[in-house]
Design a protein around this motif. Structure first.
Motif, PDB file in Angstrom:
ATOM      1  N   LEU A   1       0.828  -1.204   0.000  1.00  0.00           N
ATOM      2  CA  LEU A   1       0.000   0.000   0.000  1.00  0.00           C
ATOM      3  C   LEU A   1       0.864   1.256   0.000  1.00  0.00           C
ATOM      4  O   LEU A   1       0.539   2.236  -0.682  1.00  0.00           O
ATOM      5  CB  LEU A   1      -0.961  -0.007   1.194  1.00  0.00           C
ATOM      6  N   THR A   2       1.973   1.231   0.698  1.00  0.00           N
ATOM      7  CA  THR A   2       2.900   2.373   0.691  1.00  0.00           C
ATOM      8  C   THR A   2       3.402   2.639  -0.722  1.00  0.00           C
ATOM      9  O   THR A   2       3.445   3.784  -1.175  1.00  0.00           O
ATOM     10  CB  THR A   2       4.082   2.111   1.637  1.00  0.00           C
ATOM     11  N   GLU A   3       3.743   1.586  -1.439  1.00  0.00           N
ATOM     12  CA  GLU A   3       4.227   1.738  -2.811  1.00  0.00           C
ATOM     13  C   GLU A   3       3.142   2.317  -3.716  1.00  0.00           C
ATOM     14  O   GLU A   3       3.401   3.190  -4.538  1.00  0.00           O
ATOM     15  CB  GLU A   3       4.706   0.381  -3.338  1.00  0.00           C
ATOM     16  N   ARG A   4       1.909   1.848  -3.563  1.00  0.00           N
ATOM     17  CA  ARG A   4       0.823   2.342  -4.403  1.00  0.00           C
ATOM     18  C   ARG A   4       0.504   3.807  -4.099  1.00  0.00           C
ATOM     19  O   ARG A   4       0.262   4.594  -5.003  1.00  0.00           O
ATOM     20  CB  ARG A   4      -0.441   1.482  -4.249  1.00  0.00           C
ATOM     21  N   VAL A   5       0.499   4.157  -2.825  1.00  0.00           N
ATOM     22  CA  VAL A   5       0.269   5.553  -2.447  1.00  0.00           C
ATOM     23  C   VAL A   5       1.382   6.428  -3.023  1.00  0.00           C
ATOM     24  O   VAL A   5       1.117   7.488  -3.609  1.00  0.00           O
ATOM     25  CB  VAL A   5       0.165   5.704  -0.918  1.00  0.00           C
ATOM     26  N   ALA A   6       2.626   5.992  -2.883  1.00  0.00           N
ATOM     27  CA  ALA A   6       3.759   6.756  -3.417  1.00  0.00           C
ATOM     28  C   ALA A   6       3.619   6.957  -4.927  1.00  0.00           C
ATOM     29  O   ALA A   6       3.855   8.058  -5.439  1.00  0.00           O
ATOM     30  CB  ALA A   6       5.069   6.057  -3.088  1.00  0.00           C
ATOM     31  N   PHE A   7       3.232   5.910  -5.626  1.00  0.00           N
ATOM     32  CA  PHE A   7       3.035   6.011  -7.071  1.00  0.00           C
ATOM     33  C   PHE A   7       2.043   7.121  -7.411  1.00  0.00           C
ATOM     34  O   PHE A   7       2.301   7.953  -8.278  1.00  0.00           O
ATOM     35  CB  PHE A   7       2.544   4.666  -7.625  1.00  0.00           C
ATOM     36  N   HIS A   8       0.907   7.133  -6.733  1.00  0.00           N
ATOM     37  CA  HIS A   8      -0.134   8.117  -7.035  1.00  0.00           C
ATOM     38  C   HIS A   8       0.229   9.524  -6.577  1.00  0.00           C
ATOM     39  O   HIS A   8      -0.319  10.498  -7.091  1.00  0.00           O
ATOM     40  CB  HIS A   8      -1.471   7.680  -6.443  1.00  0.00           C
ATOM     41  N   LEU A   9       1.155   9.619  -5.642  1.00  0.00           N
ATOM     42  CA  LEU A   9       1.608  10.933  -5.184  1.00  0.00           C
ATOM     43  C   LEU A   9       2.882  11.372  -5.904  1.00  0.00           C
ATOM     44  O   LEU A   9       3.457  12.413  -5.571  1.00  0.00           O
ATOM     45  CB  LEU A   9       1.829  10.918  -3.670  1.00  0.00           C
ATOM     46  N   HIS A  10       3.334  10.564  -6.857  1.00  0.00           N
ATOM     47  CA  HIS A  10       4.530  10.875  -7.650  1.00  0.00           C
ATOM     48  C   HIS A  10       5.752  11.068  -6.764  1.00  0.00           C
ATOM     49  O   HIS A  10       6.504  12.038  -6.919  1.00  0.00           O
ATOM     50  CB  HIS A  10       4.293  12.102  -8.545  1.00  0.00           C
TER      51      HIS A  10
ATOM     52  N   GLU B   1       9.567   7.943   0.941  1.00  0.00           N
ATOM     53  CA  GLU B   1       9.068   9.251   1.367  1.00  0.00           C
ATOM     54  C   GLU B   1       7.729   9.163   2.098  1.00  0.00           C
ATOM     55  O   GLU B   1       7.250  10.159   2.641  1.00  0.00           O
ATOM     56  CB  GLU B   1       8.909  10.177   0.153  1.00  0.00           C
ATOM     57  N   ILE B   2       7.120   7.977   2.111  1.00  0.00           N
ATOM     58  CA  ILE B   2       5.807   7.796   2.727  1.00  0.00           C
ATOM     59  C   ILE B   2       5.960   7.106   4.074  1.00  0.00           C
ATOM     60  O   ILE B   2       6.450   5.980   4.151  1.00  0.00           O
ATOM     61  CB  ILE B   2       4.874   6.954   1.811  1.00  0.00           C
ATOM     62  N   ASP B   3       5.555   7.780   5.123  1.00  0.00           N
ATOM     63  CA  ASP B   3       5.539   7.198   6.467  1.00  0.00           C
ATOM     64  C   ASP B   3       4.160   6.581   6.671  1.00  0.00           C
ATOM     65  O   ASP B   3       3.154   7.284   6.553  1.00  0.00           O
ATOM     66  CB  ASP B   3       5.797   8.290   7.504  1.00  0.00           C
TER      67      ASP B   3
ATOM     68  N   THR C   1      -4.317   6.993   7.325  1.00  0.00           N
ATOM     69  CA  THR C   1      -2.914   6.634   7.123  1.00  0.00           C
ATOM     70  C   THR C   1      -2.829   5.260   6.476  1.00  0.00           C
ATOM     71  O   THR C   1      -3.789   4.486   6.509  1.00  0.00           O
ATOM     72  CB  THR C   1      -2.127   6.601   8.449  1.00  0.00           C
ATOM     73  N   VAL C   2      -1.682   4.954   5.916  1.00  0.00           N
ATOM     74  CA  VAL C   2      -1.474   3.623   5.347  1.00  0.00           C
ATOM     75  C   VAL C   2      -1.707   2.573   6.427  1.00  0.00           C
ATOM     76  O   VAL C   2      -2.393   1.574   6.209  1.00  0.00           O
ATOM     77  CB  VAL C   2      -0.058   3.499   4.747  1.00  0.00           C
ATOM     78  N   ARG C   3      -1.156   2.789   7.606  1.00  0.00           N
ATOM     79  CA  ARG C   3      -1.300   1.809   8.678  1.00  0.00           C
ATOM     80  C   ARG C   3      -2.762   1.666   9.108  1.00  0.00           C
ATOM     81  O   ARG C   3      -3.243   0.557   9.353  1.00  0.00           O
ATOM     82  CB  ARG C   3      -0.428   2.157   9.874  1.00  0.00           C
ATOM     83  N   ALA C   4      -3.489   2.760   9.177  1.00  0.00           N
ATOM     84  CA  ALA C   4      -4.901   2.700   9.573  1.00  0.00           C
ATOM     85  C   ALA C   4      -5.716   1.927   8.542  1.00  0.00           C
ATOM     86  O   ALA C   4      -6.596   1.136   8.902  1.00  0.00           O
ATOM     87  CB  ALA C   4      -5.465   4.103   9.762  1.00  0.00           C
ATOM     88  N   ILE C   5      -5.420   2.129   7.273  1.00  0.00           N
ATOM     89  CA  ILE C   5      -6.140   1.404   6.220  1.00  0.00           C
ATOM     90  C   ILE C   5      -5.871  -0.091   6.335  1.00  0.00           C
ATOM     91  O   ILE C   5      -6.796  -0.898   6.326  1.00  0.00           O
ATOM     92  CB  ILE C   5      -5.752   1.921   4.819  1.00  0.00           C
TER      93      ILE C   5
END
Length: 97
Positions: A23-32, A37-39, A79-83
């Motif tokens: 999920l961190t990788e997917r969020v990072a992708f969409h945030l460019h 960089e994603i905590d 947050t990623v962790r909450a999801i």
């Protein structure tokens, strides 16, 4: 013609901790940005996630793990962790994990 095997893993066979890197990788992708960089504990709103990115992430969760999720999941669980915790708890409550 050979068809590639389905490599998606049902969420009920994964723990929340297993989901965090994906999920961190997917969020990072969409945030460019990069996953580094994603905590996982920082609200996605702090990164400037917009509704298009949030809905895209929602769709990717549904596709990869074959479960329905609300399009507001990134706002309901900020947050990623909450999801990932929410998804794991939901499946545990359903007796699927």
């Amino acid at each position: 013609m050979s068809i590639a095997p389905d490599t998606r893993t049902p969420l009920d066979r994964r723990s929340a901790a297993d989901l965090v890197p994906w999920l961190t990788e997917r969020v990072a992708f969409h945030l460019h940005t990069t996953p580094e960089e994603i905590d996982p504990d920082t609200p996605l709103a702090d990164y400037g996630i917009d509704s298009v990115a949030a809905i895209s992430v929602c769709g990717e969760i549904e596709e990869r793990y074959r479960i329905p999720v609300a399009p507001t999941i990134a706002y309901d669980y900020p947050t990623v962790r909450a999801i990932t915790d929410h998804l794991a708890e939901r499946l545990s409550a359903e007796g699927r994990s």
